[in-house]
Motif scaffolding. Sequence first.
Motif, PDB file in Angstrom:
ATOM      1  N   ILE A 118       6.043   9.189  -8.798  1.00  0.00           N
ATOM      2  CA  ILE A 118       5.390   7.662  -9.211  1.00  0.00           C
ATOM      3  C   ILE A 118       4.328   8.131  -9.710  1.00  0.00           C
ATOM      4  O   ILE A 118       3.397   8.516  -8.970  1.00  0.00           O
ATOM      5  CB  ILE A 118       5.717   6.593  -8.812  1.00  0.00           C
ATOM      6  N   TYR A 123       0.838  10.927  -1.995  1.00  0.00           N
ATOM      7  CA  TYR A 123      -0.613  10.528  -2.016  1.00  0.00           C
ATOM      8  C   TYR A 123      -1.050  11.489  -2.980  1.00  0.00           C
ATOM      9  O   TYR A 123      -1.818  12.313  -2.241  1.00  0.00           O
ATOM     10  CB  TYR A 123      -1.041   8.826  -1.895  1.00  0.00           C
ATOM     11  N   LEU A 174      -4.641  -1.352  -6.898  1.00  0.00           N
ATOM     12  CA  LEU A 174      -3.635   0.175  -6.973  1.00  0.00           C
ATOM     13  C   LEU A 174      -5.084   1.421  -7.611  1.00  0.00           C
ATOM     14  O   LEU A 174      -5.533   0.879  -8.637  1.00  0.00           O
ATOM     15  CB  LEU A 174      -2.484   0.491  -8.178  1.00  0.00           C
ATOM     16  N   PRO A 186       4.037   0.888  -4.265  1.00  0.00           N
ATOM     17  CA  PRO A 186       3.823  -0.471  -4.692  1.00  0.00           C
ATOM     18  C   PRO A 186       4.915  -0.395  -5.811  1.00  0.00           C
ATOM     19  O   PRO A 186       5.372  -1.659  -5.944  1.00  0.00           O
ATOM     20  CB  PRO A 186       2.643  -0.609  -5.411  1.00  0.00           C
ATOM     21  N   ALA A 187       5.503   0.627  -5.897  1.00  0.00           N
ATOM     22  CA  ALA A 187       6.465   0.539  -7.188  1.00  0.00           C
ATOM     23  C   ALA A 187       7.415  -0.390  -6.643  1.00  0.00           C
ATOM     24  O   ALA A 187       8.562  -0.543  -7.532  1.00  0.00           O
ATOM     25  CB  ALA A 187       6.774   2.668  -7.523  1.00  0.00           C
ATOM     26  N   TYR A 196       3.053   3.348 -14.949  1.00  0.00           N
ATOM     27  CA  TYR A 196       4.655   2.848 -14.023  1.00  0.00           C
ATOM     28  C   TYR A 196       3.966   1.134 -13.681  1.00  0.00           C
ATOM     29  O   TYR A 196       5.360   0.403 -14.414  1.00  0.00           O
ATOM     30  CB  TYR A 196       5.252   3.418 -12.460  1.00  0.00           C
ATOM     31  N   PHE A 197       2.082   1.178 -13.571  1.00  0.00           N
ATOM     32  CA  PHE A 197       2.012  -0.082 -13.691  1.00  0.00           C
ATOM     33  C   PHE A 197       1.347  -0.691 -15.018  1.00  0.00           C
ATOM     34  O   PHE A 197       1.225  -1.633 -15.159  1.00  0.00           O
ATOM     35  CB  PHE A 197       1.463  -0.247 -12.361  1.00  0.00           C
ATOM     36  N   PHE A 198       2.001   0.176 -16.125  1.00  0.00           N
ATOM     37  CA  PHE A 198       1.197  -0.042 -17.180  1.00  0.00           C
ATOM     38  C   PHE A 198       2.419  -1.614 -17.580  1.00  0.00           C
ATOM     39  O   PHE A 198       3.200  -2.011 -17.896  1.00  0.00           O
ATOM     40  CB  PHE A 198       2.144   0.775 -18.045  1.00  0.00           C
ATOM     41  N   ARG A 199       1.475  -3.306 -18.034  1.00  0.00           N
ATOM     42  CA  ARG A 199       2.109  -3.693 -18.198  1.00  0.00           C
ATOM     43  C   ARG A 199       2.245  -4.667 -17.131  1.00  0.00           C
ATOM     44  O   ARG A 199       3.523  -5.428 -17.605  1.00  0.00           O
ATOM     45  CB  ARG A 199       2.775  -3.957 -19.868  1.00  0.00           C
ATOM     46  N   ALA A 200       2.210  -4.991 -16.365  1.00  0.00           N
ATOM     47  CA  ALA A 200       2.520  -6.276 -14.730  1.00  0.00           C
ATOM     48  C   ALA A 200       2.071  -6.838 -15.269  1.00  0.00           C
ATOM     49  O   ALA A 200       1.220  -7.045 -16.265  1.00  0.00           O
ATOM     50  CB  ALA A 200       2.419  -5.308 -14.175  1.00  0.00           C
ATOM     51  N   ARG A 256       0.554  -1.422  -0.170  1.00  0.00           N
ATOM     52  CA  ARG A 256      -0.051  -0.352   0.143  1.00  0.00           C
ATOM     53  C   ARG A 256       0.376   1.138   0.410  1.00  0.00           C
ATOM     54  O   ARG A 256       0.983   2.512  -0.758  1.00  0.00           O
ATOM     55  CB  ARG A 256      -1.218   0.075   1.169  1.00  0.00           C
ATOM     56  N   PHE A 283      -0.593  -6.220  -9.366  1.00  0.00           N
ATOM     57  CA  PHE A 283      -0.734  -4.835  -9.604  1.00  0.00           C
ATOM     58  C   PHE A 283      -1.126  -3.726 -10.646  1.00  0.00           C
ATOM     59  O   PHE A 283      -1.197  -2.998 -11.626  1.00  0.00           O
ATOM     60  CB  PHE A 283       0.752  -4.352 -10.586  1.00  0.00           C
ATOM     61  N   MET A 335       7.239  -3.897  -7.995  1.00  0.00           N
ATOM     62  CA  MET A 335       6.869  -3.889  -9.345  1.00  0.00           C
ATOM     63  C   MET A 335       8.581  -4.085  -9.640  1.00  0.00           C
ATOM     64  O   MET A 335       8.569  -4.953 -10.772  1.00  0.00           O
ATOM     65  CB  MET A 335       6.360  -2.439  -9.414  1.00  0.00           C
ATOM     66  N   TYR A 387       0.651   5.675 -11.178  1.00  0.00           N
ATOM     67  CA  TYR A 387       0.487   4.589 -11.406  1.00  0.00           C
ATOM     68  C   TYR A 387       0.012   4.233 -12.486  1.00  0.00           C
ATOM     69  O   TYR A 387       0.572   3.232 -13.373  1.00  0.00           O
ATOM     70  CB  TYR A 387      -0.727   4.395 -10.378  1.00  0.00           C
ATOM     71  N   GLY A 446       7.008  -7.092 -10.595  1.00  0.00           N
ATOM     72  CA  GLY A 446       6.419  -6.983 -11.445  1.00  0.00           C
ATOM     73  C   GLY A 446       5.377  -7.595 -13.293  1.00  0.00           C
ATOM     74  O   GLY A 446       4.522  -7.797 -12.807  1.00  0.00           O
ATOM     75  N   ARG A 447       7.257  -8.481 -13.737  1.00  0.00           N
ATOM     76  CA  ARG A 447       6.695  -9.107 -14.581  1.00  0.00           C
ATOM     77  C   ARG A 447       7.686 -10.337 -14.578  1.00  0.00           C
ATOM     78  O   ARG A 447       7.360 -11.003 -15.963  1.00  0.00           O
ATOM     79  CB  ARG A 447       7.096  -8.650 -16.472  1.00  0.00           C
ATOM     80  N   GLU A 494       8.171   7.652 -14.223  1.00  0.00           N
ATOM     81  CA  GLU A 494       8.623   7.673 -12.281  1.00  0.00           C
ATOM     82  C   GLU A 494      10.314   8.654 -12.515  1.00  0.00           C
ATOM     83  O   GLU A 494      10.561   8.682 -13.568  1.00  0.00           O
ATOM     84  CB  GLU A 494       9.649   6.829 -12.337  1.00  0.00           C
TER      85      GLU A 494
END
Lengths: 147, 431
Positions: free
Chosen positions: B255, B308, B276, A127-128, B260-264, A124, B269, A131, B257, A135-136, B233
């Motif tokens: 960051i 945030y 998220l 989260p980065a 950044y979290f694209f294509r996890a 929370r 995520f 990742m 979101y 993440g992948r 980022e």
Amino acid sequence: MTKTSTKLLLSLVVPLLLFGMYACAHTTSMATVHPTEVPAFPVCSDCHTDSRAALNHTSDFSTTHKFYAVQNKQACTICHKESFCSDCHAHKEEIKPSDKYKDSVERALPHRGDYLNQHKIDGRVNPASCMKCHGRSNNERCRVCHK
Amino acid sequence: MKSINLCLSERSGPGAFRLLVLTSLLLGPLLFPALSAAVNLSGDSRTYLQSRETAIDQNILGVYEYLDFAVQNVGNETISFHTGGWLRYDLRDEQFGRKSNNDLQYSYLSFRAATDNTVVNLGRVMVFEGVASERVDGVYARTDMAAGFGISAFAGNPVETNSDLSGNDLIYGGRIGHQGGDLYRIGVSALKVEKDSDDYREEQGVDLWLHPMNKVDITGRSSYNGVTKGWMEHAYALSLGPFDKVRLNTEASWINYDDYFFRATISAFALQPGLLTPHEGVRILGQDISYAATDKLYFTADYKNFNYDIAGNANYYGGKVNYAYSSVSGSGFSYHRMEGESDRLQYDEYRLYGYTKIDRTNLAVDVIDISYANAINGVDNSYSLSVAALYDLNEAWKMGADAEYSRNPDFDRDVRAFVKVLYRFGSKGGV
């Protein structure tokens, strides 16, 4: 000049320029192994005054080493084997780094102690930070719950 | 753009470890005919036995073998071969739906020239270049160029757990950098992933290291998502260490979101309420100050603010003290407090640890305690205690064991045990 002729010119000039710059480099490669034994948590600036001095393994190095690695990973390989990186930056990993090295309590290793509950909190907060490693890839363990 | 099915598949396939073994045992002797005097073979074998209980009441007793080795001077001192992977077999309940599992972590043939820092790696390689932190089945190359420039490039098949998509799967990218003596190093980089000829990921970035004076460093990078058209980022750090006993570190990052979290490749995520928050962004500002009272005694105080766009604020702050009795023994204590606007982000965290070496035995103890302001699953205090020992039989062999006891919101009583046998062979050097 037409678009096609510009592209043609670039496709000739750029490789020639790169080849010329490569041919004129004349630098000496870094050592593959550090010539002297290096202690744990080395203070590189004790001996080096050039760019290598920045690689001091101070307490913040666990968070800043990423910046140095993406610019000059070769410097890391003088002291570290590939397996040192892949213990954390893994493709698939089932054992937490802090479990592999529980006897190294002085090292900054991720996920110490009860991380099943704590990851819900850290996830929370930032989260980065998850990742980057999960993440992948290296998320097989995550998928037990995160279907 | 294709819609992405988050039904996940495993890219490396079940034959990865077999590939490692085959590569090592078959191709090795064939490609390197003189595993002879000139060839330098070194590596590590790490055998682990792990006992633990899972959150779904499984009793796990897994045996792991990690094997890493390098063959230097393969016919020529500029060529080497590096490979590493692991194999697991469960003696009791199976983990992750498989009785056994394995992974080839890296395996590549490397050419490294004596001049220009020219490197060409071919095989399964880990690429860290600018925006790229990727594992690739393919080729990676870099070299110095004239006038302080350097260039790197990579291409191949991305090694990741990925979404089910048919068609080709290609990753490529590179970085051009310039180093101005010991004053700065700057690079621009890009990567692209194509799946079935669609642009799946596209990232560009700038990375920076500034060294205006001795022991003053500014490092950082900015990454841009070329598909979502937004900055992923910005992350920068300032290290100030020119003072006698005081060191200051500042970090700042932003960051976004959505970008950044694209294509996890994991649903954790996914940008959706409950996971998220879509369109969320965070600015993180951190500061720590270390003071070396003596050669053996260090104090550190640190503070981090999470701001945030949607969720509000959180502050994490505390301090630690480390005392090194000798080069092989020491202890430390830390305390941190998290103060956030949500219930879960309110807790106090304590850690006490110590380590020493008696004769050939390394001993370590570690206690972590977290006190929650608001109970989680009826538990307002979580703790873990671990004890570990590692015995040096000789320079090549080590044996160790550890045990951990914890109580937390997920387990009333969690007992874990770990046994390891470590063997290092060949030349020394590197960890």
